[in-house]
Motif scaffolding. Sequence first.
Motif, PDB file in Angstrom:
ATOM      1  N   LEU A 130       0.835  -1.196   0.000  1.00 46.74           N
ATOM      2  CA  LEU A 130       0.000   0.000   0.000  1.00 46.74           C
ATOM      3  C   LEU A 130       0.869   1.245   0.000  1.00 46.74           C
ATOM      4  N   LEU A 131       0.472   2.234  -0.805  1.00 47.29           N
ATOM      5  CA  LEU A 131       1.155   3.518  -0.852  1.00 47.29           C
ATOM      6  C   LEU A 131       0.235   4.583  -0.276  1.00 47.29           C
ATOM      7  N   VAL A 132       0.736   5.295   0.723  1.00 41.15           N
ATOM      8  CA  VAL A 132      -0.042   6.330   1.404  1.00 41.15           C
ATOM      9  C   VAL A 132       0.734   7.641   1.340  1.00 41.15           C
ATOM     10  N   PHE A 133       0.095   8.696   0.880  1.00 45.50           N
ATOM     11  CA  PHE A 133       0.682  10.027   0.939  1.00 45.50           C
ATOM     12  C   PHE A 133       0.108  10.735   2.164  1.00 45.50           C
ATOM     13  N   SER A 134       0.989  11.281   2.991  1.00 42.93           N
ATOM     14  CA  SER A 134       0.572  12.015   4.182  1.00 42.93           C
ATOM     15  C   SER A 134       1.129  13.423   4.070  1.00 42.93           C
ATOM     16  N   THR A 135       0.273  14.383   3.842  1.00 45.47           N
ATOM     17  CA  THR A 135       0.723  15.727   3.518  1.00 45.47           C
ATOM     18  C   THR A 135       0.008  16.795   4.329  1.00 45.47           C
ATOM     19  N   GLY A 136       0.691  17.908   4.527  1.00 45.28           N
ATOM     20  CA  GLY A 136       0.041  19.047   5.145  1.00 45.28           C
ATOM     21  C   GLY A 136      -0.849  19.792   4.178  1.00 45.28           C
ATOM     22  N   ARG A 137      -0.736  19.483   2.902  1.00 45.27           N
ATOM     23  CA  ARG A 137      -1.530  20.167   1.881  1.00 45.27           C
ATOM     24  C   ARG A 137      -3.017  19.853   2.009  1.00 45.27           C
ATOM     25  N   SER A 138      -3.830  20.842   1.702  1.00 47.24           N
ATOM     26  CA  SER A 138      -5.267  20.628   1.601  1.00 47.24           C
ATOM     27  C   SER A 138      -5.559  19.872   0.310  1.00 47.24           C
ATOM     28  N   PRO A 139      -6.778  19.315   0.160  1.00 42.43           N
ATOM     29  CA  PRO A 139      -7.101  18.619  -1.094  1.00 42.43           C
ATOM     30  C   PRO A 139      -6.881  19.467  -2.337  1.00 42.43           C
ATOM     31  N   THR A 140      -7.216  20.752  -2.266  1.00 46.49           N
ATOM     32  CA  THR A 140      -7.056  21.622  -3.434  1.00 46.49           C
ATOM     33  C   THR A 140      -5.593  21.753  -3.841  1.00 46.49           C
ATOM     34  N   ILE A 141      -4.730  22.030  -2.863  1.00 41.13           N
ATOM     35  CA  ILE A 141      -3.311  22.221  -3.166  1.00 41.13           C
ATOM     36  C   ILE A 141      -2.638  20.888  -3.483  1.00 41.13           C
ATOM     37  N   TYR A 142      -3.122  19.806  -2.894  1.00 41.49           N
ATOM     38  CA  TYR A 142      -2.601  18.479  -3.229  1.00 41.49           C
ATOM     39  C   TYR A 142      -2.903  18.154  -4.695  1.00 41.49           C
ATOM     40  N   CYS A 143      -4.111  18.430  -5.139  1.00 39.81           N
ATOM     41  CA  CYS A 143      -4.473  18.147  -6.531  1.00 39.81           C
ATOM     42  C   CYS A 143      -3.674  19.022  -7.498  1.00 39.81           C
ATOM     43  N   GLU A 144      -3.340  20.236  -7.082  1.00 39.66           N
ATOM     44  CA  GLU A 144      -2.495  21.088  -7.915  1.00 39.66           C
ATOM     45  C   GLU A 144      -1.103  20.472  -8.074  1.00 39.66           C
ATOM     46  N   LEU A 145      -0.576  19.915  -6.981  1.00 39.51           N
ATOM     47  CA  LEU A 145       0.733  19.275  -7.051  1.00 39.51           C
ATOM     48  C   LEU A 145       0.712  18.088  -8.004  1.00 39.51           C
ATOM     49  N   ARG A 146      -0.379  17.336  -8.018  1.00 44.88           N
ATOM     50  CA  ARG A 146      -0.488  16.179  -8.907  1.00 44.88           C
ATOM     51  C   ARG A 146      -0.466  16.609 -10.379  1.00 44.88           C
ATOM     52  N   LYS A 147      -0.899  17.819 -10.662  1.00 44.70           N
ATOM     53  CA  LYS A 147      -0.844  18.319 -12.039  1.00 44.70           C
ATOM     54  C   LYS A 147       0.568  18.756 -12.416  1.00 44.70           C
ATOM     55  N   GLN A 148       1.359  19.101 -11.410  1.00 41.94           N
ATOM     56  CA  GLN A 148       2.693  19.628 -11.662  1.00 41.94           C
ATOM     57  C   GLN A 148       3.774  18.552 -11.639  1.00 41.94           C
ATOM     58  N   LYS A 149       3.547  17.491 -10.878  1.00 41.10           N
ATOM     59  CA  LYS A 149       4.572  16.473 -10.674  1.00 41.10           C
ATOM     60  C   LYS A 149       4.037  15.087 -11.034  1.00 41.10           C
ATOM     61  N   PRO A 150       4.908  14.183 -11.508  1.00 44.74           N
ATOM     62  CA  PRO A 150       4.464  12.841 -11.920  1.00 44.74           C
ATOM     63  C   PRO A 150       4.271  11.895 -10.741  1.00 44.74           C
ATOM     64  N   LEU A 151       3.346  12.246  -9.858  1.00 39.22           N
ATOM     65  CA  LEU A 151       3.063  11.424  -8.683  1.00 39.22           C
ATOM     66  C   LEU A 151       2.244  10.196  -9.056  1.00 39.22           C
ATOM     67  N   LEU A 152       2.545   9.083  -8.418  1.00 39.12           N
ATOM     68  CA  LEU A 152       1.704   7.906  -8.566  1.00 39.12           C
ATOM     69  C   LEU A 152       0.353   8.149  -7.912  1.00 39.12           C
ATOM     70  N   THR A 153      -0.617   7.322  -8.246  1.00 36.63           N
ATOM     71  CA  THR A 153      -1.922   7.374  -7.595  1.00 36.63           C
ATOM     72  C   THR A 153      -1.847   6.535  -6.329  1.00 36.63           C
ATOM     73  N   PRO A 154      -1.927   7.153  -5.146  1.00 37.64           N
ATOM     74  CA  PRO A 154      -1.795   6.383  -3.907  1.00 37.64           C
ATOM     75  C   PRO A 154      -3.060   5.606  -3.590  1.00 37.64           C
ATOM     76  N   ASP A 155      -2.922   4.600  -2.726  1.00 35.43           N
ATOM     77  CA  ASP A 155      -4.096   3.861  -2.264  1.00 35.43           C
ATOM     78  C   ASP A 155      -4.889   4.693  -1.262  1.00 35.43           C
ATOM     79  N   ILE A 156      -4.171   5.461  -0.436  1.00 32.78           N
ATOM     80  CA  ILE A 156      -4.794   6.271   0.611  1.00 32.78           C
ATOM     81  C   ILE A 156      -4.084   7.614   0.659  1.00 32.78           C
ATOM     82  N   THR A 157      -4.843   8.677   0.913  1.00 32.49           N
ATOM     83  CA  THR A 157      -4.251  10.001   1.046  1.00 32.49           C
ATOM     84  C   THR A 157      -4.664  10.612   2.376  1.00 32.49           C
ATOM     85  N   ILE A 158      -3.673  11.005   3.170  1.00 36.77           N
ATOM     86  CA  ILE A 158      -3.906  11.730   4.416  1.00 36.77           C
ATOM     87  C   ILE A 158      -3.514  13.180   4.146  1.00 36.77           C
ATOM     88  N   MET A 159      -4.446  14.097   4.312  1.00 33.39           N
ATOM     89  CA  MET A 159      -4.208  15.494   3.954  1.00 33.39           C
ATOM     90  C   MET A 159      -4.486  16.430   5.113  1.00 33.39           C
TER      91      MET A 159
END
Length: 393
Positions: free
Chosen positions: A47-76
């Motif tokens: 399982l891949l989990v991203f745990s970030t201080g980013r809000s959902p909006t800013i997290y989704c912006e990062l996904r547009k900018q960087k080639p991040l994998l699609t995690p199984d779970i996201t903690i934001m």
Amino acid sequence: MDQLNGSANLMIVSDLDFTMVDHDDPENLALLRFNALWEAYYRHNSLLVFSTGRSPTIYCELRKQKPLLTPDITIMSVGTEITYGESMVPDDRWEHYLNHKWNRDIVLEETARLPELVLQSETEQRPHKVSFYLDKTKASKVMQTLSRCLEKRGLDVKIIYSNGIALDILPQAAGKGQALEFLLGKLKADGSGPLNTLVCGDSGNDAELFTVPGVYGVMVSNAQEELLQWYAENAAGSPKIIHATERKSLRPCHEVVMFYLFYERWRRAEVENSEEYVQYLKSIIHSTGNFVHPSGVDQPIHELTDTIVNLFGDKQGVQFRVWVDRISTSMVSSGSWLVKFDKWELSGNELRCCSTKVLVNSKIDAEDQFTWMHIHQTWVDGFGEKDDMSWVI
């Protein structure tokens, strides 16, 4: 998590900014290497989990900018929001749990009395998180004052300072560590709890991750001062917390990742238009193979070489990004592999994606080098048009 039948062998829980994502690496090489390693060896049973201080909006912006994998779970939002899967389905039980002794309006009332606190953007203000900017020299005094005021108002909160500038106020039950403990308990109850959990972070809001019972931890080499201080005071000498020092490449998935990294730079004219690179293209594409374009057109694969060569610099000065996701590999015979992945391409505001299969063979005279024998691509629903012939590979 649908790929799992029972417990995960490994769960990696990683912070994003300056941990999973190196913002000083414009080519995203380290991130792409991790992607290849994960997809090749771990995706099917971990399982891949991203745990970030980013809000959902800013997290989704990062996904547009960087080639991040699609995690199984996201903690934001510093552990105040947990979502599942590509659709980011929220965990309502976690949100309800955080309501105990939490009142966002009271937090805003009390913080308004402290001029040292400057509200962050509206996108960073969440139901269970209020975020500010605070000068490092004033942080200790302001945090003590704020803690006393909120306690007098009957709230039970947690105040986290990170990156030498950001202050977050959360319910006491929230935080990256508590969110992870909640998640581990839920997975265990469902019979899919991981056999091993590895947490990775670089800043103060990651410290809690390292305190979760039973986990192993990696502090990245560029860890922030507040995390290093926490480590010195609480975990120095712990055999379960280490510093990452090595990076490892992987083939043949690595071969695919490196090709698309080159392809992006070639079209952006960020490499030299030299005979050396032309020969590189000719060396990896087999002269008798074939390529099935996502439009359905079947063509000799060697024709791609001339096409790519002629596209040098056509995306120079415009937004153009290429990355792969969900990469996996399987050996079909000795020295032959089938590599599967989603190939994404962002050009301006247009985002396209193809489900891709590549058959590669190792070279007889160099087993760590590969030849692309066959490529088959189909549009991912909603990310391409059947008659679009501008797609290259």
